[in-house]
Motif scaffolding. Structure first.
Motif: not given
Length: 421
Positions: A32-43, A59-66, A71-74, A365-367
């Protein structure tokens, strides 16, 4: 006895369930924390960067972010950070980067620099000072050129092929990075192989240390000395001072970093006064190893220098650059060529005279990871080149470097003497 055993078994089961629940909660929170950070990074990059999708499509940028998020769990923390570093490199400018400045990390207790196509140790803590000048050829059995190739793909603050060499050397001693790139298998110790100048191998087991401890440690280093130039005793800064070279009727200006506007005003007036009083004919402005700052402050120095009528404005102004001339220093080198009719001597700069600059930053915010970005687009020459290209290309050579001889400055001295004679 049966009741006691049953109670004991139930207690153990409860403990196991609590541990499992806590582990699942921790994993869920990490994702959850990394998802929030990645969204903030993008925004933030989309909102703040002047031209985020100049070199990579949306499109390529957002595809790589997705892909990173899925894969965050791993992934552990450094996995995510390096994935973001790899993506950020594709933005393609030296001011848009994922900074490791706030991240706790371990480093080899020495620094390397590429001279004549070889990675040499140029600085080390006292324990490893015997490595100074040695050529690094293998890390944990892997050829150093292969290591450099892997590291170069994720190294940050890269703008062109010249800064890529510099940044690769800086990142190639970070243990967490090397572990992630499968170069080493331990954060604590690594086996490295060096060569001396007689091609004799030296196998060394290196103990990595925390980066904070390394930067606080006393270090031995190979220094390039400005032969024939003496830093004045009353210099306010180590990074900004001037020295008179009477035999050449020249003033040498060491400009390795940027002071405040007020300090540059005092410095500029002091240099101008000295030039006018002594009717100095030549200027040497040394922008090597200048990591950048506010180029308007450098322009301010140019304003003062331009007031000196005794200078030979046709043939008497030189500017020294190398691959560690970055950002504002690159801009000022290009400006001095235009406004002071300066001859550029040395290596191409590590930043480009036409490109994205003026760095801003935000913190996730988290990392607490710091992300930088470009705010402006500058053009300091008519055509694009990878770095400011010198009028006279002179590269460091190892024989001079090891002896502490400044072969670039020596060329300028020789050029001045030839013109005088």
């Amino acid at each position: 006895m049966m009741i006691k055993e049953t109670v004991k078994s139930l207690s153990m089961l409860v403990i196991v369930l609590i541990v499992v629940q806590f582990s699942m909660f921790s994993q869920s929170k990490k994702i959850s924390d990394w998802s929030e950070d990645i969204n903030e990074y993008h925004k933030n990059l989309e909102e703040k960067h002047i031209d985020l999708y100049k070199n990579i499509s949306k499109e390529e940028f957002e595809k790589e972010l997705s892909y990173i998020k899925k894969g965050l769990q791993d992934k552990n923390e450094i996995d995510v950070i390096i994935a973001l570093m790899r993506l950020t490199r594709k933005v393609g400018d030296g001011h848009t980067s994922v900074s490791l400045s706030a991240i706790k990390k371990h480093v080899f207790p020495f620094e390397i620099y590429r001279v004549n196509g070889e990675w040499r140790v140029v600085k080390a803590i006292s324990k490893y000072k015997h490595l100074l000048g040695k050529r690094l050829i293998k890390i944990q059995g892997i050829n150093v050129e292969e290591v450099a190739k892997r590291v170069s793909e994720v190294a940050q603050f890269v703008e062109n092929k010249h800064s890529e060499i510099v940044r690769t050397g800086q990142y190639m001693t970070i243990s967490e990075l090397l572990l992630n790139l499968e170069v080493i298998d331990s954060l604590q110790t690594s086996e490295l192989i060096f060569l001396n100048d007689n091609n004799k191998e030296l196998k060394v087991v290196i103990n990595s240390i925390e980066s904070e401890d390394y930067y606080k440690s006393k270090k031995e280093e190979l220094e390039r000395r400005e032969v024939g130039v003496k830093k004045p005793d009353n210099a306010k800064h180590d990074f900004l001072w001037f020295s008179s070279l009477e035999s050449l009727s020249a003033v040498y200006i060491k400009f390795e970093s940027y002071p405040s506007f007020d300090e540059m005003k005092v410095f500029g007036a002091s240099v101008l006064g000295h030039i006018q009083k002594n009717k100095i004919k030549r200027l040497i402005i040394d922008l090597r190893n200048n990591g950048g700052g506010d180029f308007f402050i450098g322009t301010f120095l140019g304003y003062y220098l331009n007031l000196a009528d005794s200078i030979d404005w046709k043939n008497g102004v030189y500017v020294l650059t190398d691959r560690v001339t970055f950002s504002a220093a690159t801009s000022n080198a290009s400006q001095y060529r235009q406004m002071l009719n300066a001859k550029i001597v040395g290596e191409p700069t590590g930043s480009n005279p036409c490109g994205y600059q003026d760095m801003g930053q935000f913190t996730l915010p988290n990392s607490k990871l710091v992300v930088t970005y470009s705010k402006r687009l500058f053009r300091f020459q008519e055509s694009f080149t990878e770095g400011v290209q010198p009028d006279k290309v002179i590269r460091y050579d190892w024989q001079s470097y090891a002896a502490g001889v400044d072969n670039m400055l020596e060329w300028i001295f020789k050029d001045i003497r030839n013109k005088v004679n």
